[in-house]
Structures are given as structure tokens and as C-alpha cells.
Design a protein around this motif. Sequence first.
Motif, PDB file in Angstrom:
ATOM      1  N   ILE A  98       0.833  -1.209   0.000  1.00 31.67           N
ATOM      2  CA  ILE A  98       0.000   0.000   0.000  1.00 31.67           C
ATOM      3  C   ILE A  98       0.866   1.256   0.000  1.00 31.67           C
ATOM      4  O   ILE A  98       0.578   2.240  -0.685  1.00 31.67           O
ATOM      5  N   LEU A  99       1.954   1.219   0.779  1.00 35.19           N
ATOM      6  CA  LEU A  99       2.868   2.363   0.830  1.00 35.19           C
ATOM      7  C   LEU A  99       3.480   2.643  -0.534  1.00 35.19           C
ATOM      8  O   LEU A  99       3.686   3.807  -0.908  1.00 35.19           O
ATOM      9  N   ASN A 100       3.757   1.591  -1.295  1.00 40.75           N
ATOM     10  CA  ASN A 100       4.330   1.778  -2.632  1.00 40.75           C
ATOM     11  C   ASN A 100       3.409   2.573  -3.550  1.00 40.75           C
ATOM     12  O   ASN A 100       3.859   3.373  -4.373  1.00 40.75           O
ATOM     13  N   LEU A 101       2.110   2.348  -3.424  1.00 39.35           N
ATOM     14  CA  LEU A 101       1.153   3.100  -4.231  1.00 39.35           C
ATOM     15  C   LEU A 101       1.237   4.593  -3.918  1.00 39.35           C
ATOM     16  O   LEU A 101       1.216   5.437  -4.827  1.00 39.35           O
ATOM     17  N   TYR A 102       1.338   4.917  -2.635  1.00 40.62           N
ATOM     18  CA  TYR A 102       1.434   6.314  -2.230  1.00 40.62           C
ATOM     19  C   TYR A 102       2.748   6.936  -2.701  1.00 40.62           C
ATOM     20  O   TYR A 102       2.775   8.069  -3.205  1.00 40.62           O
ATOM     21  N   LEU A 103       3.843   6.196  -2.558  1.00 42.46           N
ATOM     22  CA  LEU A 103       5.146   6.713  -2.968  1.00 42.46           C
ATOM     23  C   LEU A 103       5.202   6.923  -4.483  1.00 42.46           C
ATOM     24  O   LEU A 103       5.758   7.916  -4.960  1.00 42.46           O
ATOM     25  N   ALA A 104       4.601   5.999  -5.231  1.00 36.54           N
ATOM     26  CA  ALA A 104       4.588   6.139  -6.689  1.00 36.54           C
ATOM     27  C   ALA A 104       3.749   7.340  -7.115  1.00 36.54           C
ATOM     28  O   ALA A 104       4.080   8.034  -8.086  1.00 36.54           O
ATOM     29  N   TYR A 105       2.667   7.598  -6.390  1.00 40.14           N
ATOM     30  CA  TYR A 105       1.828   8.761  -6.702  1.00 40.14           C
ATOM     31  C   TYR A 105       2.617  10.057  -6.504  1.00 40.14           C
ATOM     32  O   TYR A 105       2.596  10.947  -7.363  1.00 40.14           O
ATOM     33  N   ASN A 106       3.314  10.172  -5.378  1.00 40.31           N
ATOM     34  CA  ASN A 106       4.117  11.376  -5.131  1.00 40.31           C
ATOM     35  C   ASN A 106       5.190  11.558  -6.188  1.00 40.31           C
ATOM     36  O   ASN A 106       5.458  12.679  -6.646  1.00 40.31           O
ATOM     37  N   CYS A 107       5.807  10.452  -6.600  1.00 37.61           N
ATOM     38  CA  CYS A 107       6.841  10.525  -7.630  1.00 37.61           C
ATOM     39  C   CYS A 107       6.252  10.998  -8.952  1.00 37.61           C
ATOM     40  O   CYS A 107       6.837  11.848  -9.634  1.00 37.61           O
TER      41      CYS A 107
END
Length: 430
Positions: free
Chosen positions: A223-232
Amino acid sequence: MRFIPTYIVSQQAEARKAHRPREGRHKRPAPENPRQYKYVKILRVILHTIGGWPGEALGEHVPFIIKFIRKYCCAQAVALFVGQMYYLYEKNEVLDFLTKGHCYITCALCVTTIIRTSILSFKKYGEIVKTFIMTFNLGHHQHKGEYYKQMHMTIYKISHYFTLYSVIMMLFGMWLFNLTSVYENIRNGAFSRNRGPDTKLELTIYFSYPGFDPLARFNFVTILNLYLAYNCGIAICVLDLFLSLMAFQIIGHILILRNNFKILPKPAQIMFDAEENENVHKKIVECVQYHREIVSFAEELSSFFGPVLGFNYAFQLVSLCLLLLESSHGHQALVRFGPMTFIIFGQLITLSVTFEVIGTVSEKLKDSVYDIEWECMDTRNRRIVCILLHRVQTPLHVTAMGLTPVGVTTMAAILRTTFSYFAFLRSMSE
């Protein structure tokens, strides 16, 4: 009482109805305040999620949470980069070639995110956005004439549809990049309660810290990866979109300036008389000031965003080599890395072509100035035209780090180098 045939009455009624102005017949013009434009509203909403909208510079109330997010996103990217490097150091002996390439790609994206999110806290960033929104935008000039209004509406439509296209492509690439690994995990039973110790687990972003194993907290990290990818995605794609929108405005202003030279008054006789010279003098001075404003804004973009654009070229060179290498290893790899490859190629081409158009249209300014009826003017006006002609000899370019012009020539050099390195890395992997 005079008798009027029925068919005549009906014809008169139809005629009155045809000439009656209908509501909604004409499209509603764009608002005069650029902050009310649809594409600006979209930018504001999306950039707020990473604290990237400089509301302070625009006189808006900025909640504390937005200011916190602005600092947090940069610190988060730094911490993530450290975790990625630690993961590569810790797992270097057991990672295969493709997994290492995947980690290098995410590291490059993380470094780019650090640079993009760090500039959001600079005062100069807010000043440039304020100039773009409050003064330089063509919406503030549309009342000056019909051509101003026409050009404003053209740039407004281009900006609106380009914003929609960029945001859709960003979200599409981001979700597809993440959902590919999620799909593989679902197929392998990674989210099952009866997951075995030998179940293959895949992550979009691999990172670890001393005492922290991401696979031990697999569901949370996914789930954290989805958030990090969005910010990127926001930091890379939307800020490039912002630069493109500014470039569209520069192009519109240059085209208006060329038209202003074209419509300068002609002499009534062979030479301008005293009154005509005075009138022409005022208009030429206005054109000189207008050209100075355009050049000043372009120089501000080059001075502040130049290092960002320079690193952007370096990032595209490295990431495209790795993405092409990863995408060439089977159908599954192509599905995962193909959209991101397409998006980064698109960013390179779109941004380069957009800024190349600035140089192309500004290069024609010297012809527009020379076509002025300068031979019919007095000495004072000829001197001003001569100075102006000297200033417009050099085409207007936005440069990366003050050295390399952002344009098609640089893009072509990067593409040639990219495919050369890709062929070299491909031969090594085989």
C-alpha cells in the motif's frame, strides 16, 4: 379588421424565433482571472497533494498541513533513497540482473523526486508562479485587442487539453506500473492467509533499513508503494506540465508581438509626417517593452529551472536506457515497464518540442522587425528600430544550466546516446 393568412403569421413567428438570441448559442469565454481557469484548478488540486502549489506567493491562505506536506515529501524521498541504497548493498549478491535494473530505475526516479520536491520550498519558485498567474498570463492581456483575445483563447484551449492529457497519462502509467506487481502477487497467493514460505513476493519499490524487512510487512509496504509512486508521478510529470504551460504562454506572447509589428501604421505618403512619427514612436516603444517582458520571463525560467532541466535530461538518458533494457525481457516486463517508458519518452519529446517552438517563432521576429516601414521614419525612430533589430537577432531559448538549449537538437542527441547505451547493455546482459 384586416385578415392575415395563417401561413404568413407562422412565417413571421419563425423569423422572430430565428433572430431571437438563444441561451448557450455561444460558448462561454474563459474567465478573466487565470486562477479560475479549469487547467489551473486541476494543477492546484493535484499540486496541493504534495504541497507544490505556492499559495503564499499568490496571497492565498495556506493551511499548516499543506506546508508540512511540502517539507515531508522531500524528506520522505530522501529517506526512501537511503533505504533503496541500503537494500542494494544488502542484497547485491542475491539480486539478478533484471531486479537490479528495476532498483536502479526506482533510485533514479527517487533522486528526481528529491530535486523536484526541494525546489517547492524556494521563494523564487513562488515568484515565478506568481508572475505566470498574475501578470504574464495572456488572460490579463486579452482586452488589448482582437488578436490578443484570439491568441488567448487558442492558448487556453491548448493548455486545457494538454493538462487533461498529461494528468491521464501520469495516472495511467503510475497505476499500471504498480498494479502489475499487485496482479502477480495475487496470482501467486501472496495476500492469502495460507501463504507459504516459498511464495514469490514482488514489490514496486524495494527498500530496507537496519532492523526493517519490507517482506515481513508485505501488505503495508504494498500500500505504501502506491502512495510513494503517486508522489513521484506528481513531482515529475506535473511539474513538467507546469513548465510546458509557461512555454505555451511565451509562444502566445511572441506571436502577438509579431502581429504588433505587422499592424504598425503605414505612411499616408512617401514619408511619415511629424504626427505619424510620434504615433509610430509610441507603438514601437510599446513593442520594445513587450519584448523586454517576454525575454525577462524566459530568462527567469532558465535561471531557476535550468538546473532542473539539466538533471532532467540526465535522468531521461539513464532511465530510458534501463527501461528499454527491462522492457526487452519478455511480455510481462513489457507490460510493467512499457507504459513508464512511453511516458518518459513522451516527456522528453513534448518538453523539447515545446521549447523548440519558442526558438522557432522568436527567430522570425527579426524578419517582422525588418519588414517595418523603417525607411519612412525619422532618425529617432530609425535608431530605436535598429536597436530592436539587434536585440531580436538571437532567438529566444530556455537553457538547461545556462549551457544547453532545451530543444529538438538536444533531444536527438539524447535519443542517439540512449539507443547506443541500450544496445551495449543488451549485449552485456546476453
